[in-house]
Design a protein around this motif. Structure first.
Motif, PDB file in Angstrom:
ATOM      1  N   ALA A 165     -86.773   9.128 -91.458  1.00 23.59           N
ATOM      2  CA  ALA A 165     -86.337  10.412 -91.988  1.00 23.59           C
ATOM      3  C   ALA A 165     -86.525  10.486 -93.500  1.00 23.59           C
ATOM      4  O   ALA A 165     -86.822  11.544 -94.055  1.00 23.59           O
ATOM      5  CB  ALA A 165     -84.863  10.654 -91.633  1.00 23.59           C
ATOM      6  N   GLU A 174     -79.874  15.794 -91.263  1.00 26.87           N
ATOM      7  CA  GLU A 174     -80.727  15.839 -90.087  1.00 26.87           C
ATOM      8  C   GLU A 174     -80.012  15.179 -88.917  1.00 26.87           C
ATOM      9  O   GLU A 174     -79.288  14.200 -89.103  1.00 26.87           O
ATOM     10  CB  GLU A 174     -82.062  15.129 -90.341  1.00 26.87           C
ATOM     11  CG  GLU A 174     -82.962  15.887 -91.297  1.00 26.87           C
ATOM     12  CD  GLU A 174     -84.333  15.231 -91.425  1.00 26.87           C
ATOM     13  OE1 GLU A 174     -84.501  14.091 -90.924  1.00 26.87           O
ATOM     14  OE2 GLU A 174     -85.229  15.856 -92.021  1.00 26.87           O
ATOM     15  N   GLN A 215     -80.929  13.580 -85.185  1.00 26.85           N
ATOM     16  CA  GLN A 215     -82.009  13.155 -84.312  1.00 26.85           C
ATOM     17  C   GLN A 215     -81.541  13.180 -82.858  1.00 26.85           C
ATOM     18  O   GLN A 215     -80.460  12.688 -82.532  1.00 26.85           O
ATOM     19  CB  GLN A 215     -82.470  11.748 -84.679  1.00 26.85           C
ATOM     20  CG  GLN A 215     -83.069  11.662 -86.076  1.00 26.85           C
ATOM     21  CD  GLN A 215     -83.454  10.240 -86.438  1.00 26.85           C
ATOM     22  OE1 GLN A 215     -83.087   9.299 -85.750  1.00 26.85           O
ATOM     23  NE2 GLN A 215     -84.177  10.092 -87.533  1.00 26.85           N
ATOM     24  N   ASP A 260     -88.183  20.815 -82.442  1.00 26.45           N
ATOM     25  CA  ASP A 260     -88.135  20.036 -83.683  1.00 26.45           C
ATOM     26  C   ASP A 260     -88.163  20.981 -84.875  1.00 26.45           C
ATOM     27  O   ASP A 260     -88.966  21.914 -84.923  1.00 26.45           O
ATOM     28  CB  ASP A 260     -89.332  19.085 -83.753  1.00 26.45           C
ATOM     29  CG  ASP A 260     -89.283  18.181 -84.966  1.00 26.45           C
ATOM     30  OD1 ASP A 260     -88.507  17.216 -84.944  1.00 26.45           O
ATOM     31  OD2 ASP A 260     -90.024  18.448 -85.931  1.00 26.45           O
ATOM     32  N   ARG A 320     -84.244  16.948 -85.494  1.00 26.79           N
ATOM     33  CA  ARG A 320     -85.463  16.173 -85.403  1.00 26.79           C
ATOM     34  C   ARG A 320     -85.551  15.585 -83.992  1.00 26.79           C
ATOM     35  O   ARG A 320     -84.727  14.773 -83.596  1.00 26.79           O
ATOM     36  CB  ARG A 320     -85.489  15.048 -86.447  1.00 26.79           C
ATOM     37  CG  ARG A 320     -85.601  15.557 -87.868  1.00 26.79           C
ATOM     38  CD  ARG A 320     -86.847  16.388 -88.046  1.00 26.79           C
ATOM     39  NE  ARG A 320     -86.951  16.986 -89.361  1.00 26.79           N
ATOM     40  CZ  ARG A 320     -87.704  18.035 -89.644  1.00 26.79           C
ATOM     41  NH1 ARG A 320     -88.425  18.608 -88.687  1.00 26.79           N
ATOM     42  NH2 ARG A 320     -87.749  18.509 -90.861  1.00 26.79           N
TER      43      ARG A 320
END
Length: 313
Positions: free
Chosen positions: A55, A158, A160, A191, A212
């Motif tokens: 990331a 973010e 994931q 995404d 993500r």
């Protein structure tokens, strides 16, 4: 505070290209993916570290700042502590908006996630390396320490998720400034999609999460369509028959026509990604023809007869 060396985590050098970093990430993500290492806590932690490292290093701006400050944890000169590290100390006299830019630029996308489905995602102030917990009120609660002025601060990070979780939707838990927050990733999330937790940030600001979606070694997503591969025994390819195919919904059946060849693509309608307007795309299955590694005496004899017949033909 001791930081992980993200280059070491991915097994690349500091001079590695973006392509090299992406290749290393893909290889490690497949190796340590929770679906392949069920119940292995060490693999789950490694998978989380890999995601954190990628990331940061996959983003040019974050990588640039990390290369300068990531290993020391030092705040650049002029940001309050005068290069003394992220200790939550004396921030008197600095420009809060300037610190906000630095804060979000350095840590905006390095947030962790729960490996495989256990435990909470450690944002630690929107994604500090190593999941460190930092009291955002200490950092953003006021200028001068004693004035007590609050700043409404939007925090970016973010989150994931696996391809399967993005497809079906998933319930996630993040930890921001010691507070556990629950959120729902909607089915069919792409995404780069953004989720907003209004009023949950420092001083009543918002938490902005960029989703993500981790790459999956079994499926490739292109628009609304998915592509996967399936093994087809040679006799089935020659004579036709049904095979079992893995889909994101579970197991599916595919009818292979006689005379199918390796590399041929077949379509399962409506087994792809959810569309915004409703319905789903298609799943394309690439056929891989396989031969048995060992043969019984009877099978050997049958293959000999087939070979002779092909010669005569």
């Amino acid at each position: 505070m001791a930081y992980k060396d993200y280059y070491d985590v991915l097994g690349v050098s500091r001079s590695s290209s973006d392509a090299d970093i992406k290749t290393a990430y893909r290889k490690l993500a497949k190796q340590f993916h929770p679906d392949k290492n069920a119940g292995d806590a060490a693999s789950g932690e490694k998978f989380k570290e890999i995601g954190e490292a990628y990331a940061v290093l996959s983003d040019p701006e974050k990588r640039k700042v990390y290369d300068q400050f990531g290993h020391t944890g030092q705040v650049p000169p002029g940001y309050g502590g005068g290069g003394g590290g992220f200790q939550g100390g004396d921030f008197a006299g600095f420009d809060a908006s300037q610190f906000s830019d630095f804060f979000q630029g350095l840590f905006g996308g390095a947030g962790g996630r729960r490996p495989g489905g256990g435990g909470a995602s450690g944002m630690g102030g929107a994604g500090f390396p190593g999941g460190a917990q930092v009291n955002l009120e200490d950092l953003l609660g006021g200028v001068g320490g004693t004035q007590g002025r609050r700043f409404v601060q939007n925090v970016e990070g973010e989150l994931q998720v696996t391809l399967a979780e993005a497809f079906s939707g998933s319930d996630e838990v993040i930890n921001v400034d010691g507070k556990r927050l629950s959120l729902r990733v909607p089915p069919g999330t792409r995404d780069g999609a953004r989720l907003r937790l209004a009023g949950q940030g420092p001083g009543g600001g918002d938490i902005l999460l960029t989703i993500r979606v981790l790459e999956d070694g079994r499926f490739d997503l292109d628009g609304d369509d998915l592509t996967t591969s399936a093994e087809v025994p040679a006799p089935v390819a020659a004579l036709g028959g049904d095979i079992t195919v893995q889909t994101l919904n579970g197991k599916g059946k595919l009818s292979v026509p006689p005379g199918s060849s390796g590399g041929q693509r077949m379509r399962l309608r409506g087994q792809g990604w959810p569309k915004k307007e409703g319905g789903r795309g298609d799943l394309y299955v690439r056929l891989n023809i396989t031969l048995p590694k060992t043969l019984t005496d009877e099978e050997k004899e049958l293959y000999r007869k087939l070979r002779e017949l092909r010669k005569e033909g």
